[in-house]
Design a protein around this motif. Sequence first.
Motif, PDB file in Angstrom:
ATOM      1  N   ARG A   1      -0.399   4.490   4.664  1.00 43.33           N
ATOM      2  CA  ARG A   1      -0.330   3.275   4.121  1.00 43.33           C
ATOM      3  C   ARG A   1      -1.690   2.470   4.395  1.00 43.33           C
TER       4      ARG A   1
ATOM      5  N   THR B   1       7.869   4.369  -0.643  1.00 42.49           N
ATOM      6  CA  THR B   1       7.463   4.074   0.660  1.00 42.49           C
ATOM      7  C   THR B   1       6.455   5.184   1.029  1.00 42.49           C
TER       8      THR B   1
ATOM      9  N   ALA C   1       0.825  -1.174  -0.035  1.00 38.45           N
ATOM     10  CA  ALA C   1      -0.088  -0.106  -0.103  1.00 38.45           C
ATOM     11  C   ALA C   1       0.803   1.362   0.082  1.00 38.45           C
ATOM     12  N   ALA C   2       2.014   1.104  -0.439  1.00 38.26           N
ATOM     13  CA  ALA C   2       2.776   2.211  -0.587  1.00 38.26           C
ATOM     14  C   ALA C   2       2.355   3.253  -1.911  1.00 38.26           C
TER      15      ALA C   2
ATOM     16  N   ARG D   1      -5.058   1.693   2.130  1.00 41.46           N
ATOM     17  CA  ARG D   1      -5.636   0.352   1.799  1.00 41.46           C
ATOM     18  C   ARG D   1      -7.042   0.210   2.501  1.00 41.46           C
TER      19      ARG D   1
END
Length: 235
Positions: free
Chosen positions: A159, A153, A14-15, A163
Amino acid sequence: MSDHFQIAIDGPVAAGKGTVSRLVAERLGFLYVDTGAMYRVTAYLALQNSIDLDDEAKLVELIKDSSIEMRNPNDDERDGRQTTVLLNGEDVSWKIRTEAVGSGASKVAMLKKVREELVKKQQQIAAKTNVVMEGRDITYRVLPDADVKIYLTAGEVVRAKRRHLQLQTRGSDVGFDEVYKELLLRDEQDMGRTHDPLKIVDGAWVVDTSDLSIDQVVNLIVAKVKVMQQNVHKH
Ligand code: DC
């Protein structure tokens, strides 16, 4: 060095690797290759065939017996997917996006022989065309001579929020706390495994997307590649 231009992108879950890679690929006319999808397909195959997620020999056999095709989505397939994945001709692009398959993918990704088999497939793809390839081991295992190496990142909470939103958009009602816990677990598995863990390699360009929009990140990368391509032409 390959004749083709290679952009290698690694980073935690999820970066934004998927969205950023696809858009960079679109802008440059490259093929986008989501290597995580191959680990997901392997987990999906295991679940479908009731094979244990740690049965290395059987999993390798399954991969060898299957055809996995990946391509940029065509006009009929623009339903929000980043890439189209065909498993033995069947469109599994969405079937491999569940949390169950994702968590299975993280487990099969621990197996050395599974990794070797999938890395071979990934290198074959990159030998044929310009690529933006993303995953966890692309910058040092799959494409160690890539023209551009990026570690993409963002902070853990950022993140997890991304998500969570993504899952909600797809109709899931899972809570934030669960998503956050699952993300920390996935980080631990991806960074802590023995074979080819996620890591920042020497010379990688670290891009922290916590405070950047997707467009800003894409523009940064595209600008850098264009400068590199111009320099190559000058020599
Ligand atoms: O990026 P993703 O969530 O679709 O990846 C699924 C899993 O596959 C993830 O837990 C890590 C693993 N993976 C890997 O080990 N190496 C790669 N090159 C890509 C993904």
